[in-house]
Design an enzyme around this catalytic site. Structure first.
Site, PDB file in Angstrom:
ATOM      1  N   GLU A  70      -7.235  -6.080  -0.873  1.00  0.00           N
ATOM      2  CA  GLU A  70      -8.247  -5.883   0.176  1.00  0.00           C
ATOM      3  C   GLU A  70      -9.680  -5.995  -0.345  1.00  0.00           C
ATOM      4  OE1 GLU A  70      -7.102  -2.985   3.155  1.00  0.00           O
ATOM      5  OE2 GLU A  70      -9.172  -2.792   3.799  1.00  0.00           O
ATOM      6  N   LYS A  97       1.458 -10.919   8.219  1.00  0.00           N
ATOM      7  CA  LYS A  97       0.967  -9.950   7.231  1.00  0.00           C
ATOM      8  C   LYS A  97       1.141 -10.503   5.812  1.00  0.00           C
ATOM      9  CE  LYS A  97       0.484  -5.350   5.618  1.00  0.00           C
ATOM     10  NZ  LYS A  97       0.598  -3.929   5.792  1.00  0.00           N
ATOM     11  N   LYS A 102       0.871  -1.190   0.000  1.00  0.00           N
ATOM     12  CA  LYS A 102       0.000   0.000   0.000  1.00  0.00           C
ATOM     13  C   LYS A 102       0.897   1.226   0.000  1.00  0.00           C
ATOM     14  CE  LYS A 102      -4.241  -1.509   2.298  1.00  0.00           C
ATOM     15  NZ  LYS A 102      -5.096  -1.346   3.487  1.00  0.00           N
TER      16      LYS A 102
HETATM   17  P1  NAD Z   1       6.986   8.136  10.804  1.00  0.00           P
HETATM   18  O1  NAD Z   1       7.421   7.674   9.492  1.00  0.00           O
HETATM   19  O2  NAD Z   1       6.473   9.527  10.946  1.00  0.00           O
HETATM   20  O3  NAD Z   1       8.159   7.910  11.850  1.00  0.00           O
HETATM   21  C1  NAD Z   1       7.962   8.262  13.206  1.00  0.00           C
HETATM   22  C2  NAD Z   1       9.069   9.195  13.721  1.00  0.00           C
HETATM   23  O4  NAD Z   1      10.242   8.423  13.939  1.00  0.00           O
HETATM   24  C3  NAD Z   1       9.449  10.295  12.760  1.00  0.00           C
HETATM   25  O5  NAD Z   1       9.724  11.450  13.497  1.00  0.00           O
HETATM   26  C4  NAD Z   1      10.733   9.769  12.124  1.00  0.00           C
HETATM   27  O6  NAD Z   1      11.585  10.793  11.665  1.00  0.00           O
HETATM   28  C5  NAD Z   1      11.356   9.033  13.276  1.00  0.00           C
HETATM   29  N1  NAD Z   1      12.252   7.933  12.940  1.00  0.00           N
HETATM   30  C6  NAD Z   1      12.072   6.977  12.008  1.00  0.00           C
HETATM   31  N2  NAD Z   1      13.026   6.032  12.124  1.00  0.00           N
HETATM   32  C7  NAD Z   1      13.827   6.416  13.140  1.00  0.00           C
HETATM   33  C8  NAD Z   1      14.963   5.839  13.749  1.00  0.00           C
HETATM   34  N3  NAD Z   1      15.425   4.635  13.391  1.00  0.00           N
HETATM   35  N4  NAD Z   1      15.568   6.522  14.747  1.00  0.00           N
HETATM   36  C9  NAD Z   1      15.060   7.726  15.173  1.00  0.00           C
HETATM   37  N5  NAD Z   1      13.963   8.289  14.665  1.00  0.00           N
HETATM   38  C10 NAD Z   1      13.357   7.627  13.651  1.00  0.00           C
HETATM   39  O7  NAD Z   1       5.809   7.195  11.391  1.00  0.00           O
HETATM   40  P2  NAD Z   1       5.502   5.647  11.281  1.00  0.00           P
HETATM   41  O8  NAD Z   1       4.714   5.341  12.493  1.00  0.00           O
HETATM   42  O9  NAD Z   1       6.688   4.826  10.946  1.00  0.00           O
HETATM   43  O10 NAD Z   1       4.534   5.581  10.003  1.00  0.00           O
HETATM   44  C11 NAD Z   1       3.299   6.244   9.988  1.00  0.00           C
HETATM   45  C12 NAD Z   1       2.848   6.332   8.552  1.00  0.00           C
HETATM   46  O11 NAD Z   1       2.713   5.010   8.022  1.00  0.00           O
HETATM   47  C13 NAD Z   1       1.507   7.016   8.352  1.00  0.00           C
HETATM   48  O12 NAD Z   1       1.608   7.919   7.296  1.00  0.00           O
HETATM   49  C14 NAD Z   1       0.563   5.880   7.979  1.00  0.00           C
HETATM   50  O13 NAD Z   1      -0.479   6.297   7.134  1.00  0.00           O
HETATM   51  C15 NAD Z   1       1.495   4.921   7.284  1.00  0.00           C
HETATM   52  N6  NAD Z   1       1.078   3.519   7.291  1.00  0.00           N
HETATM   53  C16 NAD Z   1       1.093   2.868   6.123  1.00  0.00           C
HETATM   54  C17 NAD Z   1       0.737   1.532   6.076  1.00  0.00           C
HETATM   55  C18 NAD Z   1       0.810   0.787   4.778  1.00  0.00           C
HETATM   56  O14 NAD Z   1       0.385  -0.350   4.726  1.00  0.00           O
HETATM   57  N7  NAD Z   1       1.390   1.372   3.756  1.00  0.00           N
HETATM   58  C19 NAD Z   1       0.387   0.854   7.247  1.00  0.00           C
HETATM   59  C20 NAD Z   1       0.397   1.564   8.449  1.00  0.00           C
HETATM   60  C21 NAD Z   1       0.750   2.903   8.463  1.00  0.00           C
HETATM   61  N1  GLY Z   2      -1.981  -1.651   7.244  1.00  0.00           N
HETATM   62  C1  GLY Z   2      -3.079  -2.342   6.696  1.00  0.00           C
HETATM   63  C2  GLY Z   2      -2.793  -3.003   5.391  1.00  0.00           C
HETATM   64  O1  GLY Z   2      -1.673  -3.023   4.944  1.00  0.00           O
HETATM   65  O2  GLY Z   2      -3.682  -3.514   4.786  1.00  0.00           O
END
Ligand code: NAD
Ligand code: GLY
Length: 367
Positions: free
Chosen positions: A238, A228, A144
């Site tokens: 999905e 997953k 995704k």
């Molecule tokens: P993020 O990418 O914002 O990372 C969280 C924080 O951690 C940020 O401030 C980043 O700079 C920091 N960071 C990242 N790696 C680090 C490291 N190793 N050391 C220090 N800091 C680090 O947030 P996230 O929770 O990883 O991802 C959230 C995003 O993922 C949302 O946009 C959500 O929509 C998306 N998402 C996508 C899917 C999918 O299936 N594609 C599934 C779930 C979430």
């Molecule tokens: N995070 C939900 C999905 O990948 O379907």
């Protein structure tokens, strides 16, 4: 130290390498998979400062010519505007159809860079190098990819599988603890939806996970990705089954909306949402109280929120409605046992209200 899994999707199959302290070997693994000569590393300022140089060097040492871009940190940069900037840099830097995009970072960077890879020249190869727990167990796997629109999160996107996921759990050592805990909510989710043994493993190993024991982290990421991958292999786009990955997300999403995405990390909202979903399942006689108690227990132990700081009616008002369900009712993923869930689009308002009231936060409680 490491393990390898495969996501089996015919011609679009790919490996997930789960390693510890192996970033310098990224180039070698990529070179073995594809003949790209030029790669575009997309990261943000925080992750770039920590790992940009190591990754760039690893790729150069393996013979790749590297284009590099650090975006500012934050969800608001997962936008069409950022994508536009990346297309421009890619065109100016001579990125071709045989080149690859490398996403180095959390889910924000993975989703954005994946979207750019999917659309640049009608799609070029891309590689996920996830550096948050959430990205390692969830967003980097399954294809995704998306950017946000001012009218909604993840509204512009598609399914586009990476060629390789390279998850180095040593990168979690620099991740803020709050981010680690938020990722853990999605890990616990996998135990509930599909694997009771894994849930028990998590109960027994929570302290080692929070203490960043590398062997335990590899096992946690491996088992999460295996679950997953198994789901994605059966339902890539999905149409049915994949929706069980949204356990906890119906109420979680309502919490994020009510707080304008400013209070909860996504995993935190999902944690509280999972407890409400379990309470709904209980109200409907689908599972016993013991399940809700065990779920709330492990989440609380991980210091994740398990209570709802809003009135039931406030939550109900913002629940997403399932157009296919009678009367446009919200759709829930409900546990029937640890390791087993059902999708239910027939949950009445009274049942939701009653479950929410049972999970209500006391006055002044955080979250
Ligand atoms: P993020 O990418 O914002 O990372 C969280 C924080 O951690 C940020 O401030 C980043 O700079 C920091 N960071 C990242 N790696 C680090 C490291 N190793 N050391 C220090 N800091 C680090 O947030 P996230 O929770 O990883 O991802 C959230 C995003 O993922 C949302 O946009 C959500 O929509 C998306 N998402 C996508 C899917 C999918 O299936 N594609 C599934 C779930 C979430
Ligand atoms: N995070 C939900 C999905 O990948 O379907």
């Amino acid at each position: 130290m490491g393990v390898e899994l495969k996501v089996n999707l015919g011609k679009r199959s790919y490996p997930i390498l789960i390693v510890s302290s192996c970033l310098p070997q990224l180039g070698r693994h990529l070179a073995a998979l594809m003949p790209a000569t030029r790669v575009f590393v997309v990261t943000n300022e925080v992750v770039g400062r920590l790992y940009g140089e190591q990754v760039t060097r690893a790729l150069r040492d393996a013979g790749f010519e590297v284009l590099y871009r650090e975006l500012p940190d934050g969800e608001k940069y997962k936008s069409l505007e950022s994508a536009g900037e990346l297309y421009t840099q890619a065109l100016e830097g001579g990125l071709e159809r045989q080149s690859a995009v490398v996403a180095l970072g959390g889910g924000v960077i993975g989703d954005l860079a994946g979207f750019v890879a999917a659309t640049y020249m009608r799609g070029i190869p891309f590689v996920q190098v996830p550096t948050t727990l959430l990205a390692q167990v969830d967003s980097s796997v399954g294809g995704k990819v998306a950017v946000n629109h001012p009218l909604g999160k993840n509204m512009i996107g598609c399914f586009y599988q990476p060629r390789l996921v390279f998850a180095d759990v040593a990168t979690l050592e620099t991740l803020p603890l709050r981010e680690l805990r938020a990722g853990l909510a999605e890990v616990i989710k996998y135990g509930v939806i599909q694997d009771e043994d894994f849930f028990e493993f998590l109960e027994e190993n929570l302290e080692r996970i929070l203490g960043l024991d590398q062997d335990v982290l590899i096992e946690v990421v491996r088992r999460s990705c295996a679950i997953k991958a198994g789901i994605v292999e059966k339902d890539e786009t999905e149409r049915g089954l994949r929706a069980i990955l949204n356990f906890g997300h119906t109420i979680g999403h309502a919490l994020e909306v009510l707080t304008k995405y400013q209070v909860y990390r996504h995993g935190e909202a999902v944690a509280a949402g999972m407890v409400v979903a379990a309470a709904i399942a209980e109200e409907k006689g689908l599972c016993g109280q013991d399940l809700t108690m065990r779920l709330a227990g492990i989440l609380e132990h991980a210091r994740l929120p398990i209570r709802i700081p809003f009135k039931a009616e406030e939550i109900i008002e913002v629940l997403p409605r399932d157009k296919k369900a009678q009367g446009g009712r919200p759709r829930f993923v409900l546990p029937v046992a640890l390791g087993q869930v059902v999708i239910d689009a027939d949950v009445g308002r009274e049942v939701i209200r009653s479950a929410l009231e049972r999970c209500q936060a006391k006055r002044g409680e955080r979250f």
